[in-house]
Design a protein around this motif. Structure first.
Motif, PDB file in Angstrom:
ATOM      1  N   LYS A  83       0.847  -1.192   0.000  1.00 42.91           N
ATOM      2  CA  LYS A  83       0.000   0.000   0.000  1.00 42.91           C
ATOM      3  C   LYS A  83       0.876   1.234   0.000  1.00 42.91           C
ATOM      4  O   LYS A  83       1.910   1.279   0.666  1.00 42.91           O
ATOM      5  CB  LYS A  83      -0.903   0.004   1.248  1.00 42.91           C
ATOM      6  CG  LYS A  83      -1.868   1.172   1.350  1.00 42.91           C
ATOM      7  CD  LYS A  83      -2.977   1.087   0.316  1.00 42.91           C
ATOM      8  CE  LYS A  83      -4.014   2.198   0.522  1.00 42.91           C
ATOM      9  NZ  LYS A  83      -5.097   2.135  -0.481  1.00 42.91           N
ATOM     10  N   ALA A  84       0.462   2.241  -0.742  1.00 45.64           N
ATOM     11  CA  ALA A  84       1.201   3.502  -0.783  1.00 45.64           C
ATOM     12  C   ALA A  84       0.224   4.659  -0.825  1.00 45.64           C
ATOM     13  O   ALA A  84      -0.859   4.566  -1.422  1.00 45.64           O
ATOM     14  CB  ALA A  84       2.128   3.545  -1.995  1.00 45.64           C
ATOM     15  N   ASN A  85       0.607   5.751  -0.170  1.00 40.03           N
ATOM     16  CA  ASN A  85      -0.150   6.998  -0.273  1.00 40.03           C
ATOM     17  C   ASN A  85       0.843   8.154  -0.360  1.00 40.03           C
ATOM     18  O   ASN A  85       2.028   7.932  -0.584  1.00 40.03           O
ATOM     19  CB  ASN A  85      -1.122   7.147   0.913  1.00 40.03           C
ATOM     20  CG  ASN A  85      -0.408   7.035   2.259  1.00 40.03           C
ATOM     21  OD1 ASN A  85       0.668   7.600   2.441  1.00 40.03           O
ATOM     22  ND2 ASN A  85      -1.010   6.315   3.201  1.00 40.03           N
ATOM     23  N   ARG A  86       0.377   9.346  -0.180  1.00 42.51           N
ATOM     24  CA  ARG A  86       1.268  10.501  -0.357  1.00 42.51           C
ATOM     25  C   ARG A  86       2.367  10.559   0.687  1.00 42.51           C
ATOM     26  O   ARG A  86       3.426  11.146   0.460  1.00 42.51           O
ATOM     27  CB  ARG A  86       0.449  11.792  -0.293  1.00 42.51           C
ATOM     28  CG  ARG A  86      -0.498  11.991  -1.480  1.00 42.51           C
ATOM     29  CD  ARG A  86      -1.304  13.266  -1.314  1.00 42.51           C
ATOM     30  NE  ARG A  86      -0.439  14.441  -1.187  1.00 42.51           N
ATOM     31  CZ  ARG A  86      -0.862  15.660  -0.847  1.00 42.51           C
ATOM     32  NH1 ARG A  86      -2.160  15.851  -0.598  1.00 42.51           N
ATOM     33  NH2 ARG A  86      -0.022  16.663  -0.766  1.00 42.51           N
ATOM     34  N   SER A  87       2.156   9.952   1.842  1.00 41.39           N
ATOM     35  CA  SER A  87       3.100  10.100   2.942  1.00 41.39           C
ATOM     36  C   SER A  87       3.877   8.839   3.282  1.00 41.39           C
ATOM     37  O   SER A  87       4.946   8.912   3.886  1.00 41.39           O
ATOM     38  CB  SER A  87       2.368  10.579   4.209  1.00 41.39           C
ATOM     39  OG  SER A  87       1.761  11.835   3.989  1.00 41.39           O
ATOM     40  N   SER A  88       3.351   7.659   2.923  1.00 42.44           N
ATOM     41  CA  SER A  88       4.006   6.438   3.377  1.00 42.44           C
ATOM     42  C   SER A  88       3.834   5.289   2.383  1.00 42.44           C
ATOM     43  O   SER A  88       2.953   5.319   1.518  1.00 42.44           O
ATOM     44  CB  SER A  88       3.453   6.009   4.747  1.00 42.44           C
ATOM     45  OG  SER A  88       2.074   5.690   4.643  1.00 42.44           O
ATOM     46  N   GLN A  89       4.698   4.314   2.539  1.00 42.78           N
ATOM     47  CA  GLN A  89       4.622   3.067   1.786  1.00 42.78           C
ATOM     48  C   GLN A  89       4.713   1.897   2.765  1.00 42.78           C
ATOM     49  O   GLN A  89       5.468   1.947   3.736  1.00 42.78           O
ATOM     50  CB  GLN A  89       5.771   2.946   0.782  1.00 42.78           C
ATOM     51  CG  GLN A  89       5.722   3.885  -0.392  1.00 42.78           C
ATOM     52  CD  GLN A  89       6.857   3.603  -1.375  1.00 42.78           C
ATOM     53  OE1 GLN A  89       7.927   3.129  -0.997  1.00 42.78           O
ATOM     54  NE2 GLN A  89       6.634   3.906  -2.641  1.00 42.78           N
ATOM     55  N   HIS A  90       3.965   0.844   2.465  1.00 40.43           N
ATOM     56  CA  HIS A  90       3.988  -0.355   3.288  1.00 40.43           C
ATOM     57  C   HIS A  90       4.424  -1.530   2.411  1.00 40.43           C
ATOM     58  O   HIS A  90       3.809  -1.803   1.383  1.00 40.43           O
ATOM     59  CB  HIS A  90       2.605  -0.612   3.899  1.00 40.43           C
ATOM     60  CG  HIS A  90       2.159   0.476   4.817  1.00 40.43           C
ATOM     61  ND1 HIS A  90       2.234   0.384   6.197  1.00 40.43           N
ATOM     62  CD2 HIS A  90       1.645   1.699   4.552  1.00 40.43           C
ATOM     63  CE1 HIS A  90       1.787   1.494   6.740  1.00 40.43           C
ATOM     64  NE2 HIS A  90       1.418   2.319   5.761  1.00 40.43           N
TER      65      HIS A  90
END
Length: 273
Positions: A83-90
């Motif tokens: 999962k990725a968003n503007r602030s972090s990646q998992h």
């Protein structure tokens, strides 16, 4: 003086990119009692993630579950961005050998660390300077001999020279650096977060069968912060809260000599005693 030649640690954590999987190899220089040193394995996983073309941000947390023994030789790393968003990646990483079952399972969080309000309630532990303490002698665990341990408190008497009426303290305070000096970066910080001697060794003052089951390290600096510290050693403190039914915990802190908290870590480990 910091070495300019390729360092043993960099050789031990080298990875090669593949089409769907990355490859690494265990190192004889970082071998523990029955397998590779867990810190080197964790650093190898982190290197693959940092080098991955889809990676964004800086390491924030890495959890490594050591599911089965890793045999000497090559291994595969299956890296998956969950999962990725503007602030972090998992991320999820599986380490396998010979196309077999998973030997190590890791999850990682990378984050964009933006300027913000800062406050460090934790207090830098008082410590005798590194140069004023004698190095800990080499022991039978090969990986440990790649590090320069200088104990301030909780010196582990693993030779049994000091008989104990009961369990000794699990607490230790120690300077840790590479025996061949190397500037601390995110990879070596990861590895050093697992470089504490097993708490059970401190408490019982002897080697017993032991193995980390799950390790989590939280990074409180990014690569630029760490480069600005420009240090080849950390001040490391560790303690345990409980040993019960074959498992014990460990919690630790890694500090720069300038008093900055670089990382905190916790783990659960198996022992037989």
């Amino acid at each position: 003086m910091l070495t300019k030649a390729p360092h043993l640690f960099d050789d031990a954590t080298r990875v090669t990119a593949g089409d769907s999987r990355w490859q690494g190899r265990t190192s004889d220089d970082y071998w523990a009692f029955v397998g590779p040193f867990g810190g080197a394995t964790a650093a190898t996983i982190l290197r693959a993630l940092i080098d991955h073309p889809e990676r964004s941000g800086t390491p924030l947390a890495l959890t490594v579950n050591y599911c089965a023994p890793i045999a000497a030789g090559a291994f595969d790393l299956d890296l998956r961005l969950v999962k990725a968003n503007r602030s972090s990646q998992h991320w999820c990483v599986e380490l396998t050998q010979d196309g077999g079952e998973v030997a190590t399972l890791a999850t990682a969080v990378f984050a964009e660390r933006r300027p913000s309000w800062s406050h460090q309630p934790a207090t830098f532990p008082q410590a005798t300077p590194f140069e004023q303490i004698r190095p800990y002698p080499k022991i039978k665990a090969v990986w440990a001999n790649q590090y320069d341990f200088r104990f301030i408190e909780g010196h582990p008497d693993l030779a049994g020279a000091t008989p104990q009426a009961g369990p000794a303290s699990a607490y230790s305070k120690v300077w840790i650096g590479d025996r061949i000096p190397r500037t601390i970066d995110m990879l070596s910080l990861m590895s050093m977060s697992d470089a504490f001697f097993a708490r059970i060794f401190h408490v019982r003052r002897e080697f017993v069968p032991f193995g980390t089951v799950s390790l989590t390290t939280y990074f409180h600096v990014d690569a630029d912060d760490l480069a600005a510290e420009n240090t080849s050693r950390v001040l490391a403190v560790a303690d345990a809260r409980i040993f019960n039914k074959s498992y014990g915990d460990q919690n630790g802190e890694l500090w720069s000599p300038n008093g900055r908290l670089l990382a905190t870590t916790t783990q659960i480990a198996y022992f037989k005693a």
